[in-house]
Design an enzyme around this catalytic site. Structure first.
Site, short mmCIF file in Angstrom:
data_model
loop_
_atom_site.label_atom_id
_atom_site.label_comp_id
_atom_site.label_asym_id
_atom_site.label_seq_id
_atom_site.Cartn_x
_atom_site.Cartn_y
_atom_site.Cartn_z
N ASP A 81 0.85 -1.20 0.00
CA ASP A 81 0.00 0.00 0.00
C ASP A 81 0.88 1.24 0.00
O ASP A 81 1.78 1.37 0.83
CB ASP A 81 -0.93 0.00 1.22
N HIS A 93 -3.62 13.97 0.59
CA HIS A 93 -3.85 13.12 1.76
C HIS A 93 -2.67 13.22 2.73
O HIS A 93 -2.86 13.41 3.93
CB HIS A 93 -4.06 11.67 1.30
N GLU A 145 -10.57 3.96 3.68
CA GLU A 145 -9.69 4.76 2.83
C GLU A 145 -10.02 4.43 1.38
O GLU A 145 -9.95 3.26 0.96
CB GLU A 145 -8.20 4.46 3.12
N GLU A 167 -9.20 4.02 -2.23
CA GLU A 167 -7.97 3.81 -2.97
C GLU A 167 -8.25 3.09 -4.29
O GLU A 167 -9.31 2.48 -4.47
CB GLU A 167 -6.98 2.94 -2.16
N ASP A 188 -9.07 0.40 2.07
CA ASP A 188 -8.08 0.08 3.11
C ASP A 188 -8.66 0.48 4.47
O ASP A 188 -8.36 1.54 5.01
CB ASP A 188 -6.78 0.86 2.80
N ARG A 190 -8.24 3.97 13.37
CA ARG A 190 -7.41 5.16 13.62
C ARG A 190 -6.88 5.22 15.05
O ARG A 190 -5.77 5.71 15.27
CB ARG A 190 -8.20 6.43 13.33
N GLN A 228 -4.11 2.75 15.20
CA GLN A 228 -3.01 3.27 14.38
C GLN A 228 -2.21 4.32 15.15
O GLN A 228 -0.98 4.33 15.13
CB GLN A 228 -3.61 3.88 13.11
N LYS A 287 -4.44 -1.86 10.20
CA LYS A 287 -4.74 -1.95 8.77
C LYS A 287 -5.04 -3.38 8.30
O LYS A 287 -5.75 -3.57 7.31
CB LYS A 287 -3.54 -1.45 7.96
N THR A 303 -9.17 -5.70 4.03
CA THR A 303 -9.05 -4.79 2.88
C THR A 303 -10.04 -5.31 1.85
O THR A 303 -9.99 -6.49 1.51
CB THR A 303 -7.63 -4.82 2.29
N GLU A 347 -9.79 12.68 7.42
CA GLU A 347 -9.61 14.00 6.81
C GLU A 347 -10.93 14.79 6.75
O GLU A 347 -10.95 15.99 6.98
CB GLU A 347 -9.09 13.86 5.38
#
Ligand code: MN
Length: 451
Positions: free
Chosen positions: A141, A148, A218, A220, A252, A256, A259, A272, A276, A393
């Site tokens: 990844d 971002h 996420e 992607e 993904d 948080r 993380q 993570k 996925t 975000e």
């Protein structure tokens, strides 16, 4: 690959649903997938999407409509290739041309062969789509969106959001291939170790273990790697596109709070690798050819890419103009038949690094690629607030400020995902003079943490 008759905007099919202006799957697309019909006495089959049908490639082969094999060995080889066409993207281009011919309005070979047609056309709504690559050999990844990276960096380093390596090195990490799942697979809220912030001057509190409270997605794109490379071989950037068979939408999923506590010093790990999701249809580079565009223009003060990451063709045509949308539908919205709510709309062309640069960088030290490997681009965020590709975000207002929840039509609100929420990704390409093509969907519903 140059543009050819398979990209012709005027192509139509005798299969009427392929001509619907709203379909993601006109004759110009022909994405690859693996389907299965639940309860039918029939194994999983490789197929392409066309209108509202899955075209069974094994059935077409057995009807002799994809060409005659010379002997049993070459027939077996052809069957293996049809189940994993990234092994030979050039041969796939030949199959693509043949499929366009077979399904074109003027062609009657399959149209008038009732038996072959019945065997080859399987209504999409009766087919469950599986993982297109199974297993995925390796998963990497990246972090290719500068928007971002800047937004996330600002949360931790308001004055210096981008680390000094960002504009020189395509940043990435090795992800976990075993937990990649097909769209529609429920995503179980992970348990993990988290640690709340300590009050200034107070004694540090210990971390705790339990369900993730800041579950995020996420947005992607996943690059599906083609024939692969030998250990020790660095792919020159002007050959890198030959290693990309196609693309899938990729979610993904990210914990948080986990993380935040675990990421230093070695980067993402259990935050993570619990799941996925990918969309089931691999949109091939052949189909995406008309939607190439120039790489993101670097700011005047930015360094030029080092020579092994720089290629004039790649700078001019190495990015892809693909709209990428995120929608959310909560359990309450489903109950009340409220349509999914758009959270963001971005574009793959806003990446700082092109797919070819990612491949060239990945192999620049001799690391080998295997056929069917998956490379995530990293969260695709654009320059505007409505094009941010994750909740981290979207709900962030600034340093020291509380997160701003997203308001939904049911008067519910979300800062991060709740159990029962469904996240839906869609993507499509549009360009004057060409037929619109789409990716279908990548979906996942959050189910409660296991006790
Ligand atoms: Mn990511």
């Amino acid at each position: 690959m140059p543009l050819d008759e398979t990209h012709d905007v005027s192509l139509t099919s005798w299969l009427e649903s392929a001509n619907d202006p709203a379909t993601d799957f006109p004759l110009q697309n022909l994405p690859f997938g693996i389907g299965v019909i639940e309860g039918a006495d029939l194994g999983a089959f490789p197929c392409v999407a066309l209108g509202d049908q899955c075209v069974d490639l094994f059935a077409l082969m057995e009807s002799g409509l994809l060409g005659e094999a010379e002997d049993d060995d070459s027939a077996a080889e052809f069957e293996d290739f049809l189940a994993a066409p990234w092994l030979d993207p050039q041969a796939w281009s030949g199959v693509r041309s043949r499929l366009v011919e077979l399904f074109s309005s003027s062609n009657t070979e399959l149209k008038n062969d009732r038996k072959a047609r019945t065997l080859a056309l399987r209504p999409m709504k009766s087919v469950r789509m599986l993982m297109p690559m199974d297993p995925v050999p390796n998963y990497t990844d990246f972090y290719a969106s500068v928007h971002h990276a800047t937004n996330v960096g600002r949360m931790f380093r308001p004055d210096n959001p981008l680390l000094p390596n960002y504009k020189w090195v395509p940043i990435g990490y090795h992800g976990r291939a075993s937990s990649i799942v097909a769209s529609g697979t429920p995503v179980v809220r992970p348990n993990g170790q988290t640690k709340s912030d300590d009050a200034p001057g107070a004694a540090p509190t210990p971390p705790s273990f339990g369900p993730c409270k800041m579950l995020d997605y996420e947005l992607e794109m996943g690059l599906v790697i083609g024939p692969g490379t030998d250990l020790g071989h660095a792919v020159p950037i002007d050959e890198a596109w030959e290693q990309i068979f196609g693309m899938v939408l990729l979610n993904d999923w990210s914990a948080r709070d986990v993380q935040k506590w675990e990421y230093q010093p070695l980067g993402p790990f259990l935050a993570k690798n619990f799941a996925t999701s990918i969309s089931p249809w691999v949109v091939t580079l052949d189909a995406l050819e008309p939607f190439r565009t120039h790489a993101m223009k670097r700011d005047p003060g930015d360094p030029a890419p080092l020579p092994h990451l720089h290629d004039p063709y790649d700078q001019d045509f190495g990015a892809f103009d693909i709209r990428m949308e995120v929608l959310l539908q909560t359990a309450e919205m489903k109950k009340r038949s409220v349509a999914p709510h758009r959270l963001s709309l971005g574009n793959l062309k806003d990446l700082y690094w092109t797919p070819a640069q990612l491949v060239a960088h990945h192999t620049s030290n001799g690391c080998n690629l295997e056929p069917g490997d998956l490379m995530g681009t990293g969260t695709v965020s654009g320059p505007t607030p409505d094009s941010r590709g994750c909740l981290l975000e979207l709900t962030w207002e600034g340093p020291g400020q509380p997160r701003k929840p997203i308001q939904l039509p049911t008067s519910e609100s979300r800062t991060f995902l709740h159990d029962g929420d469904e996240v839906i990704f869609r993507a499509w390409c549009e360009r004057e003079g060409f037929r619109r093509i789409g990716f279908g969907e990548c979906r996942g519903v959050i189910s409660p943490a296991r006790g």
